[in-house]
Write a protein that holds these residues in place. Structure first.
Motif, PDB file in Angstrom:
ATOM      1  N   ILE A  63     -15.072  62.230  24.057  1.00 48.34           N
ATOM      2  CA  ILE A  63     -14.739  63.277  25.022  1.00 48.34           C
ATOM      3  C   ILE A  63     -13.903  62.722  26.172  1.00 48.34           C
ATOM      4  CG2 ILE A  63     -15.671  64.944  26.679  1.00 48.34           C
ATOM      5  CD1 ILE A  63     -18.112  65.243  24.876  1.00 48.34           C
ATOM      6  N   CYS A  64     -14.414  61.675  26.841  1.00 53.01           N
ATOM      7  CA  CYS A  64     -13.771  61.253  28.088  1.00 53.01           C
ATOM      8  C   CYS A  64     -13.087  59.890  28.026  1.00 53.01           C
ATOM      9  CB  CYS A  64     -14.800  61.245  29.222  1.00 53.01           C
ATOM     10  SG  CYS A  64     -15.947  59.865  29.129  1.00 53.01           S
ATOM     11  N   GLY A  65     -13.299  59.117  26.960  1.00 55.76           N
ATOM     12  CA  GLY A  65     -12.665  57.805  26.873  1.00 55.76           C
ATOM     13  C   GLY A  65     -13.455  56.699  27.539  1.00 55.76           C
ATOM     14  N   GLU A  90      -8.340  55.626  36.067  1.00 58.25           N
ATOM     15  CA  GLU A  90      -7.487  54.798  35.208  1.00 58.25           C
ATOM     16  C   GLU A  90      -8.318  54.055  34.174  1.00 58.25           C
ATOM     17  OE1 GLU A  90      -5.049  52.187  37.541  1.00 58.25           O
ATOM     18  OE2 GLU A  90      -4.338  53.820  38.811  1.00 58.25           O
ATOM     19  N   ASP A  91      -9.396  53.407  34.660  1.00 59.73           N
ATOM     20  CA  ASP A  91     -10.156  52.534  33.776  1.00 59.73           C
ATOM     21  C   ASP A  91     -11.650  52.763  33.899  1.00 59.73           C
ATOM     22  OD1 ASP A  91      -8.418  50.837  32.252  1.00 59.73           O
ATOM     23  OD2 ASP A  91      -7.719  50.054  34.178  1.00 59.73           O
ATOM     24  N   VAL A  92     -12.369  52.257  32.923  1.00 57.59           N
ATOM     25  CA  VAL A  92     -13.824  52.358  32.939  1.00 57.59           C
ATOM     26  C   VAL A  92     -14.390  51.708  34.200  1.00 57.59           C
ATOM     27  CG1 VAL A  92     -15.932  51.748  31.710  1.00 57.59           C
ATOM     28  CG2 VAL A  92     -13.913  52.418  30.433  1.00 57.59           C
ATOM     29  N   ALA A 106     -19.897  64.817  38.832  1.00 55.34           N
ATOM     30  CA  ALA A 106     -19.070  65.618  37.934  1.00 55.34           C
ATOM     31  C   ALA A 106     -18.890  64.904  36.598  1.00 55.34           C
ATOM     32  CB  ALA A 106     -17.730  65.862  38.595  1.00 55.34           C
ATOM     33  N   ARG A 107     -17.987  65.430  35.805  1.00 56.21           N
ATOM     34  CA  ARG A 107     -17.607  64.757  34.564  1.00 56.21           C
ATOM     35  C   ARG A 107     -16.454  63.801  34.855  1.00 56.21           C
ATOM     36  NH1 ARG A 107     -22.001  65.774  31.579  1.00 56.21           N
ATOM     37  NH2 ARG A 107     -22.570  67.944  31.796  1.00 56.21           N
ATOM     38  N   TYR A 108     -16.168  62.906  33.920  1.00 55.50           N
ATOM     39  CA  TYR A 108     -15.071  61.957  34.108  1.00 55.50           C
ATOM     40  C   TYR A 108     -14.052  62.082  32.990  1.00 55.50           C
ATOM     41  CZ  TYR A 108     -17.618  59.481  37.735  1.00 55.50           C
ATOM     42  OH  TYR A 108     -18.248  59.154  38.894  1.00 55.50           O
ATOM     43  N   HIS A 109     -12.885  61.500  33.227  1.00 58.61           N
ATOM     44  CA  HIS A 109     -11.923  61.327  32.147  1.00 58.61           C
ATOM     45  C   HIS A 109     -11.193  60.005  32.384  1.00 58.61           C
ATOM     46  CE1 HIS A 109      -9.868  63.040  28.670  1.00 58.61           C
ATOM     47  NE2 HIS A 109      -8.835  62.339  29.089  1.00 58.61           N
ATOM     48  N   VAL A 110     -11.280  59.116  31.408  1.00 60.86           N
ATOM     49  CA  VAL A 110     -10.696  57.777  31.551  1.00 60.86           C
ATOM     50  C   VAL A 110      -9.349  57.737  30.838  1.00 60.86           C
ATOM     51  CG1 VAL A 110     -11.036  55.321  31.134  1.00 60.86           C
ATOM     52  CG2 VAL A 110     -13.019  56.784  31.581  1.00 60.86           C
ATOM     53  N   LEU A 111      -8.273  57.490  31.608  1.00 63.05           N
ATOM     54  CA  LEU A 111      -6.930  57.480  31.025  1.00 63.05           C
ATOM     55  C   LEU A 111      -6.679  56.234  30.182  1.00 63.05           C
ATOM     56  CD1 LEU A 111      -4.822  58.746  34.054  1.00 63.05           C
ATOM     57  CD2 LEU A 111      -5.583  60.053  32.052  1.00 63.05           C
ATOM     58  N   ARG A 130      -5.970  64.627  25.541  1.00 65.87           N
ATOM     59  CA  ARG A 130      -7.379  65.033  25.456  1.00 65.87           C
ATOM     60  C   ARG A 130      -7.835  65.685  26.766  1.00 65.87           C
ATOM     61  NH1 ARG A 130     -11.145  67.041  24.201  1.00 65.87           N
ATOM     62  NH2 ARG A 130     -13.173  66.353  23.449  1.00 65.87           N
ATOM     63  N   LEU A 131      -7.284  65.202  27.900  1.00 65.24           N
ATOM     64  CA  LEU A 131      -7.617  65.786  29.206  1.00 65.24           C
ATOM     65  C   LEU A 131      -7.102  67.225  29.284  1.00 65.24           C
ATOM     66  CD1 LEU A 131      -8.575  65.596  32.192  1.00 65.24           C
ATOM     67  CD2 LEU A 131      -6.289  64.711  32.751  1.00 65.24           C
ATOM     68  N   VAL A 132      -5.849  67.434  28.868  1.00 61.81           N
ATOM     69  CA  VAL A 132      -5.247  68.775  28.882  1.00 61.81           C
ATOM     70  C   VAL A 132      -6.090  69.720  28.023  1.00 61.81           C
ATOM     71  CG1 VAL A 132      -3.170  70.113  28.321  1.00 61.81           C
ATOM     72  CG2 VAL A 132      -2.954  67.790  29.246  1.00 61.81           C
ATOM     73  N   GLU A 133      -6.502  69.217  26.870  1.00 63.54           N
ATOM     74  CA  GLU A 133      -7.333  70.001  25.953  1.00 63.54           C
ATOM     75  C   GLU A 133      -8.648  70.404  26.618  1.00 63.54           C
ATOM     76  OE1 GLU A 133      -7.608  67.896  22.164  1.00 63.54           O
ATOM     77  OE2 GLU A 133      -9.479  69.005  21.795  1.00 63.54           O
TER      78      GLU A 133
END
Lengths: 202, 202
Positions: A63-65, A90-92, A106-111, A130-133
């Motif tokens: 989901i978030c990388g 950017e990173d974990v 909140a939720r996260y998203h790792v690029l 995946r973020l856009v999705e």
């Protein structure tokens, strides 16, 4: 290592590999190895076991990388988190840093990095689609761009913003300003100018 | 760790155990763990393997008390070393320190600590009887007491000397004096007095 070998090749190999960990050098790796050997049952055996398990279990969250031992990861599967906000990092290590201070629930998203033409990092190399999705799926109302305040970080932030254009979502970024406890005299001009521009009522 | 868990229990365990290594704390252990995970194939897997092997192979040398992956250990089985001299050290770390500077090309004997009535360390807890046995076997002409210049180290040195009394062997100790590169102004009185007493022709 000096020219003379102190111990068998198995121990030399261990020292050399430990020396590659951030925070350890050849000398402290030697000390760490000795410490391990001298605390064989209390530390060496459990640490080896923990590494075997982690090595075996570690995976990237689909989901978030994020990197974790489960997929979805701990933060993605936590039911108490706010689904309407995604913090983009950017990173974990940035995710861990934000979690350390429990700044956001909140939720996260790792690029997985930043755009960098020089290093041949293109948008396809990053976890952006995946973020856009995730945003397109609808539950998200705010995306916080918690990228580094570097040229690459800001470039990446602009690119991500472009990709999210047209979707019904608020996009924000971290505030620039004087670090808490910081002294004006030691701040760079850019930060000072930003802090002045973004001044808040007292 | 903060109250909130960043990752699965397997990774948390790994961080906690890595934090017990000398030179690493909770924060650098986290960084080291992330580094391992991000370099899974280049570092994490080889290091885990190296630890498994070392853990499995590590043993105490039956001759000198050194720790190595072979018995006799690397220094005891080295045919190019001088059999007539034994350097007595407190710990394996001291042996490694002496080997780092390649100061001496002799055999070693690791006591495994110092006499300390307060900590209930008696002569039987140390590897002293085996040293007497080695000297009694006859090939040894000099025993160098390379123990720390602490009260415990010196007490242990005296005890070892007593045990070797009557055997045909020269017993020496490391010189006290001004450290190379040291400034007199910063030296304690004991060291200065010793350096003066043991002055050498110029």
């Amino acid at each position: 290592m000096s020219s003379r070998k102190v111990a068998g090749p198995e121990i030399e190999t261990l020292i050399q590999l430990l020396a590659k960990l951030p925070g350890l050098g050849p000398r402290s790796a030697k000390r760490a190895t000795l410490h391990l050997i001298q605390k064989k049952d209390q530390l060496f055996a459990p640490l080896t076991k923990a590494m075997e398990v982690a090595l075996d279990e570690v995976k990237v969250c689909s989901i978030c990388g994020n990197i974790d031992t489960s997929d979805p990861c701990t933060t993605c599967s936590d039911p108490r988190r706010d689904d309407s906000t995604i913090v983009v990092v950017e990173d974990v290590s940035d995710l861990w840093a934000l979690e350390r201070v429990s700044a956001v629930n909140a939720r996260y998203h790792v690029l997985g990095g930043t755009l960098s033409p020089l290093d041949e990092v293109t948008p396809e190399d990053l976890n952006i689609a995946r973020l856009v999705e995730r945003v397109r799926q609808g539950a998200v109302t705010e995306v916080i761009l918690a990228v580094n305040a570097t040229v690459e970080g800001q470039t990446t932030a602009h690119y991500v913003t472009d990709q999210l254009a047209g979707l019904d979502v608020k996009i924000s970024r971290l505030a620039h300003g004087v670090p808490v406890g910081g002294e004006l005299d030691y701040l760079d001009e850019g930060t000072l100018a930003q802090a002045l521009k973004a001044r808040t009522p007292f």
